[in-house]
Scaffold this active site. Structure first.
Site: not given
Ligand code: DQA
Length: 143
Positions: A9-10, A17, A22, A73, A76, A79, A86, A97, A99-101, A106, A110
């Site tokens: 998501p997002n 953002r 990011y 990725n 959210a 978390h 599962d 897995e 993550h950009l950040s 943070r 997270r």
């Molecule tokens: C994220 C880190 C997550 O905590 C956050 O909710 C995201 C992006 C990242 O790629 O850094 O939406 O997965």
């Protein structure tokens, strides 16, 4: 090798953002950089994004059935989605897995990833390079 890249998501709205967290690029730019890096490694990738947990779970079921390695990725969902965890646990192929950040640097909520325990490894904090590194890792660990 064929692989599925799943974004949660997002992430489709990266241009809107926090750029300091990011990076300064759009989702389309991220996707095209992933495609470019995959091509260099001779990996055929399909990149998908959804804000919907059920859709992502369906894609993980598909990866299980088709035996496709996965780079995910979960955004959210990382978390708190035990359902995605599962579904990931069922995928018999390589799973990374990304993550950009760096979520560990943070907010406290997270710091937990419910996905990390069922993947081969996690790469976080390197922006687009997190995905490039994940693709390289996929080649190295491919089952
Ligand atoms: C994220 C880190 C997550 O905590 C956050 O909710 C995201 C992006 C990242 O790629 O850094 O939406 O997965």
């Amino acid at each position: 090798m064929k692989a599925l890249v799943i974004n949660g998501p997002n992430l489709s709205r990266l241009d809107l953002r926090e750029k300091n967290i990011y990076g300064n690029f759009t989702y389309e730019e991220l996707s095209s950089e992933i495609q470019k890096a995959a091509k260099e490694l001779s990996i055929e990738v399909e990149i998908r994004q959804s804000d919907d947990e059920a859709t992502i779970i369906g894609w993980l079921h598909e990866a299980s059935d088709k035996k496709l390695p996965v780079i995910i990725n979960p955004a959210a969902f990382t978390h708190y989605s035990y359902a995605i965890r599962d579904a990931l646990a069922m995928v018999p192929t390589s799973k990374i897995e990304v993550h950009l950040s760096n979520p560990l640097a943070r907010e406290e909520f997270r710091h937990t990833s419910v996905a990390s325990g069922v993947v081969d490894g996690t790469i976080a904090g390197f922006g687009i390079d997190s995905y490039r590194l994940a693709l390289r890792a996929l080649v190295g660990i491919s089952k």
